[in-house]
Every structure is written in structure tokens, then in C-alpha cells.
Scaffold this motif. Structure first.
Motif, PDB file in Angstrom:
ATOM      1  N   SER A  43      -1.233  -5.815 -19.322  1.00 54.27           N
ATOM      2  CA  SER A  43      -1.961  -6.249 -18.144  1.00 54.27           C
ATOM      3  C   SER A  43      -1.814  -5.215 -17.037  1.00 54.27           C
ATOM      4  O   SER A  43      -0.753  -4.604 -16.887  1.00 54.27           O
ATOM      5  CB  SER A  43      -1.402  -7.591 -17.663  1.00 54.27           C
ATOM      6  N   GLN A  44      -2.870  -5.019 -16.265  1.00 56.45           N
ATOM      7  CA  GLN A  44      -2.774  -4.147 -15.102  1.00 56.45           C
ATOM      8  C   GLN A  44      -2.371  -5.030 -13.919  1.00 56.45           C
ATOM      9  O   GLN A  44      -3.092  -5.968 -13.561  1.00 56.45           O
ATOM     10  CB  GLN A  44      -4.088  -3.447 -14.804  1.00 56.45           C
ATOM     11  N   ILE A  45      -1.220  -4.723 -13.336  1.00 58.28           N
ATOM     12  CA  ILE A  45      -0.693  -5.507 -12.220  1.00 58.28           C
ATOM     13  C   ILE A  45      -0.805  -4.672 -10.955  1.00 58.28           C
ATOM     14  O   ILE A  45      -0.370  -3.521 -10.917  1.00 58.28           O
ATOM     15  CB  ILE A  45       0.774  -5.909 -12.467  1.00 58.28           C
ATOM     16  N   LYS A  46      -1.386  -5.280  -9.917  1.00 55.16           N
ATOM     17  CA  LYS A  46      -1.518  -4.622  -8.618  1.00 55.16           C
ATOM     18  C   LYS A  46      -0.765  -5.463  -7.600  1.00 55.16           C
ATOM     19  O   LYS A  46      -1.042  -6.653  -7.432  1.00 55.16           O
ATOM     20  CB  LYS A  46      -2.987  -4.518  -8.216  1.00 55.16           C
ATOM     21  N   VAL A  47       0.225  -4.836  -6.942  1.00 57.81           N
ATOM     22  CA  VAL A  47       1.020  -5.518  -5.925  1.00 57.81           C
ATOM     23  C   VAL A  47       0.694  -4.881  -4.584  1.00 57.81           C
ATOM     24  O   VAL A  47       0.745  -3.658  -4.437  1.00 57.81           O
ATOM     25  CB  VAL A  47       2.535  -5.403  -6.217  1.00 57.81           C
ATOM     26  N   THR A  48       0.351  -5.714  -3.601  1.00 59.28           N
ATOM     27  CA  THR A  48       0.092  -5.251  -2.241  1.00 59.28           C
ATOM     28  C   THR A  48       1.173  -5.827  -1.336  1.00 59.28           C
ATOM     29  O   THR A  48       1.355  -7.047  -1.289  1.00 59.28           O
ATOM     30  CB  THR A  48      -1.302  -5.700  -1.761  1.00 59.28           C
ATOM     31  N   VAL A  49       1.889  -4.951  -0.624  1.00 63.07           N
ATOM     32  CA  VAL A  49       2.983  -5.360   0.255  1.00 63.07           C
ATOM     33  C   VAL A  49       2.478  -5.301   1.697  1.00 63.07           C
ATOM     34  O   VAL A  49       2.077  -4.238   2.174  1.00 63.07           O
ATOM     35  CB  VAL A  49       4.216  -4.452   0.069  1.00 63.07           C
ATOM     36  N   LEU A  50       2.501  -6.460   2.379  1.00 62.94           N
ATOM     37  CA  LEU A  50       1.995  -6.563   3.748  1.00 62.94           C
ATOM     38  C   LEU A  50       3.047  -7.146   4.676  1.00 62.94           C
ATOM     39  O   LEU A  50       3.933  -7.882   4.246  1.00 62.94           O
ATOM     40  CB  LEU A  50       0.758  -7.466   3.790  1.00 62.94           C
ATOM     41  N   ARG A  51       2.895  -6.847   5.966  1.00 61.41           N
ATOM     42  CA  ARG A  51       3.729  -7.483   6.991  1.00 61.41           C
ATOM     43  C   ARG A  51       3.277  -8.929   7.119  1.00 61.41           C
ATOM     44  O   ARG A  51       2.083  -9.200   7.188  1.00 61.41           O
ATOM     45  CB  ARG A  51       3.572  -6.784   8.340  1.00 61.41           C
ATOM     46  N   GLY A  52       4.216  -9.837   7.190  1.00 62.42           N
ATOM     47  CA  GLY A  52       3.874 -11.254   7.295  1.00 62.42           C
ATOM     48  C   GLY A  52       3.241 -11.613   8.623  1.00 62.42           C
ATOM     49  O   GLY A  52       2.449 -12.545   8.706  1.00 62.42           O
ATOM     50  N   THR A  53       3.553 -10.864   9.670  1.00 62.81           N
ATOM     51  CA  THR A  53       3.058 -11.200  11.002  1.00 62.81           C
ATOM     52  C   THR A  53       1.666 -10.641  11.260  1.00 62.81           C
ATOM     53  O   THR A  53       0.801 -11.330  11.792  1.00 62.81           O
ATOM     54  CB  THR A  53       4.024 -10.656  12.070  1.00 62.81           C
ATOM     55  N   THR A  54       1.397  -9.394  10.886  1.00 65.34           N
ATOM     56  CA  THR A  54       0.125  -8.743  11.212  1.00 65.34           C
ATOM     57  C   THR A  54      -0.739  -8.433   9.994  1.00 65.34           C
ATOM     58  O   THR A  54      -1.861  -7.977  10.157  1.00 65.34           O
ATOM     59  CB  THR A  54       0.382  -7.416  11.947  1.00 65.34           C
ATOM     60  N   SER A  55      -0.235  -8.650   8.802  1.00 66.38           N
ATOM     61  CA  SER A  55      -0.927  -8.333   7.539  1.00 66.38           C
ATOM     62  C   SER A  55      -1.268  -6.855   7.402  1.00 66.38           C
ATOM     63  O   SER A  55      -2.202  -6.490   6.700  1.00 66.38           O
ATOM     64  CB  SER A  55      -2.192  -9.185   7.376  1.00 66.38           C
ATOM     65  N   LYS A  56      -0.516  -5.991   8.073  1.00 61.92           N
ATOM     66  CA  LYS A  56      -0.681  -4.548   7.897  1.00 61.92           C
ATOM     67  C   LYS A  56       0.172  -4.108   6.714  1.00 61.92           C
ATOM     68  O   LYS A  56       1.220  -4.686   6.436  1.00 61.92           O
ATOM     69  CB  LYS A  56      -0.252  -3.798   9.159  1.00 61.92           C
ATOM     70  N   PRO A  57      -0.257  -3.069   5.996  1.00 59.24           N
ATOM     71  CA  PRO A  57       0.497  -2.626   4.809  1.00 59.24           C
ATOM     72  C   PRO A  57       1.849  -2.026   5.173  1.00 59.24           C
ATOM     73  O   PRO A  57       2.009  -1.431   6.235  1.00 59.24           O
ATOM     74  CB  PRO A  57      -0.421  -1.588   4.177  1.00 59.24           C
ATOM     75  N   ILE A  58       2.788  -2.187   4.270  1.00 55.65           N
ATOM     76  CA  ILE A  58       4.115  -1.583   4.409  1.00 55.65           C
ATOM     77  C   ILE A  58       4.204  -0.459   3.387  1.00 55.65           C
ATOM     78  O   ILE A  58       4.191  -0.703   2.180  1.00 55.65           O
ATOM     79  CB  ILE A  58       5.243  -2.602   4.179  1.00 55.65           C
ATOM     80  N   ALA A  59       4.279   0.768   3.889  1.00 54.98           N
ATOM     81  CA  ALA A  59       4.383   1.934   3.010  1.00 54.98           C
ATOM     82  C   ALA A  59       5.831   2.161   2.608  1.00 54.98           C
ATOM     83  O   ALA A  59       6.760   1.768   3.315  1.00 54.98           O
ATOM     84  CB  ALA A  59       3.842   3.169   3.718  1.00 54.98           C
ATOM     85  N   ASN A  60       6.024   2.773   1.453  1.00 57.78           N
ATOM     86  CA  ASN A  60       7.338   3.184   0.953  1.00 57.78           C
ATOM     87  C   ASN A  60       8.286   2.010   0.695  1.00 57.78           C
ATOM     88  O   ASN A  60       9.495   2.159   0.755  1.00 57.78           O
ATOM     89  CB  ASN A  60       7.976   4.200   1.907  1.00 57.78           C
ATOM     90  N   ALA A  61       7.737   0.839   0.398  1.00 55.95           N
ATOM     91  CA  ALA A  61       8.572  -0.303   0.017  1.00 55.95           C
ATOM     92  C   ALA A  61       8.918  -0.159  -1.467  1.00 55.95           C
ATOM     93  O   ALA A  61       8.090   0.268  -2.271  1.00 55.95           O
ATOM     94  CB  ALA A  61       7.834  -1.608   0.257  1.00 55.95           C
ATOM     95  N   ALA A  62      10.131  -0.502  -1.819  1.00 51.62           N
ATOM     96  CA  ALA A  62      10.558  -0.440  -3.225  1.00 51.62           C
ATOM     97  C   ALA A  62      10.082  -1.707  -3.923  1.00 51.62           C
ATOM     98  O   ALA A  62      10.448  -2.816  -3.549  1.00 51.62           O
ATOM     99  CB  ALA A  62      12.065  -0.319  -3.316  1.00 51.62           C
ATOM    100  N   VAL A  63       9.224  -1.539  -4.936  1.00 48.43           N
ATOM    101  CA  VAL A  63       8.717  -2.663  -5.730  1.00 48.43           C
ATOM    102  C   VAL A  63       9.337  -2.524  -7.118  1.00 48.43           C
ATOM    103  O   VAL A  63       9.092  -1.556  -7.818  1.00 48.43           O
ATOM    104  CB  VAL A  63       7.180  -2.642  -5.794  1.00 48.43           C
TER     105      VAL A  63
END
Length: 170
Positions: free
Chosen positions: A46-66
Motif C-alpha cells: 500500500s502507498q501510505i501518505k502521512v501529512t503532519v500539521l500543527r493542531g492550532t493553525t493546520s500549517k505543515p510541520i517540516a522535518n518531523a520524524a515519522v
């Protein structure tokens, strides 16, 4: 010398024998391949796509360890860690369909996220909204149920044993 018919018979025999030897050689080569291990194709993934966002503003979080932890028979079988890009996205396509994966997201200044996901389709999109760290729970702080050192509403300290001062012998 040999007669013309003898030569023709000899040529025909030689050609026939050569063809048979070639056919036998191909047959033995084909059978030799059957003696080895059987090829089993890998399972569909399966191709899995994970998007990491700030809970308050929904802006992306770069360089997060997934971190992906595949689970097999209730046990963690290893880990694969990827960093999110500037859009907060990580893509992976090595988890077999039907497996369970434990997803863990770690980012500076945010609570660690963790959740198990059953992979049932050939594509899975996961959106993780990270939260800011909350206050830590302490067994000994105000509002705790411990009777070791509680603070009374008036600001006076109470404890399980009364604090008595006894005069020292002189």
C-alpha cells in the motif's frame, strides 16, 4: 569411397543426431531451473501518505520524524524512520496490504503522536494534527490524591502525619 546414397544417409543421420542433441540440451537446461527455490512474488503493498500539521493553525510541520513500526503477530518487527518535507508530507510504499502499522510522529516542541493503523487498501492517507505539550501530572503536586504532602485550600500544608514540634531535651 562411399557412394552418393551413403553420403546422403550419413548427412541425414548427422543432422538428425545434432537436432536431437540440441533438443535434449534445452530440455535439461529447462529442468535444471526447476530444481532451485520456488519464486514467490512479494505481497502487494500500500502507498501510505502521512501529512503532519500543527493542531492550532493546520500549517505543515517540516522535518518531523515519522516512524513506521510494522506489527506482525502482535510484535514490532522493526522500524523505518523518515523526515517530513517542507509540506509536512512523508510517503512510503513498502507496507503489505492487510498488515498493521504503528505510526509514531516526533517533532520538536510538540507532543509525540502514536496510533495503530490497519492497512486494508492500496492507498492510505493519514493526517496527523500535532498538539502542544500540556502540563505534566505529578503525584506530589496540587490536586493529586496522594496524602503525603497536600496543600489545603487556605495555603497551609497538611500531611498524613501531623507536623508536631517537640522540645529537645536539655
Amino acid at each position: 569411397m562411399l557412394s552418393e546414397s551413403s553420403r546422403r544417409i550419413g548427412k541425414t543421420f548427422a543432422i538428425t543426431a545434432g537436432v536431437w542433441l540440441i533438443l535434449l540440451g534445452f530440455n535439461s537446461v529447462a529442468r535444471a531451473g526447476d530444481r532451485g527455490r520456488k519464486y514467490t512474488p512479494p505481497p502487494p503493498t500500500s502507498q501510505i501518505k502521512v501529512t503532519v500539521l500543527r493542531g492550532t493553525t493546520s500549517k505543515p510541520i517540516a522535518n518531523a520524524a515519522v516512524v513506521f513500526h510494522p506489527i506482525k503477530n502482535g510484535k514490532d518487527t522493526g522500524a523505518l524512520e523518515l523526515k517530513s518535507d517542507e509540506d509536512g508530507v512523508v510517503k512510503i510504499d513498502v507496507i503489505p496490504i492487510g498488515d498493521t502499522v504503528r505510526l509514531q510522529v516526533i517533532a520538536d516542541g510538540w507532543q509525540t503522536y502514536g496510533e495503530d493503523y490497519k492497512i486494508e487498501t492500496d492507498r492510505k492517507e493519514i493526517v496527523v494534527k500535532m498538539k502542544r505539550p500540556g502540563s505534566q501530572y505529578s503525584l506530589y503536586g496540587p490536586g493529586s490524591s496522594s496524602s503525603i504532602n497536600q496543600t489545603a485550600p487556605t495555603g497551609q500544608s497538611t500531611s498524613a502525619k501531623p507536623n508536631r514540634q517537640t522540645p529537645l531535651p536539655q
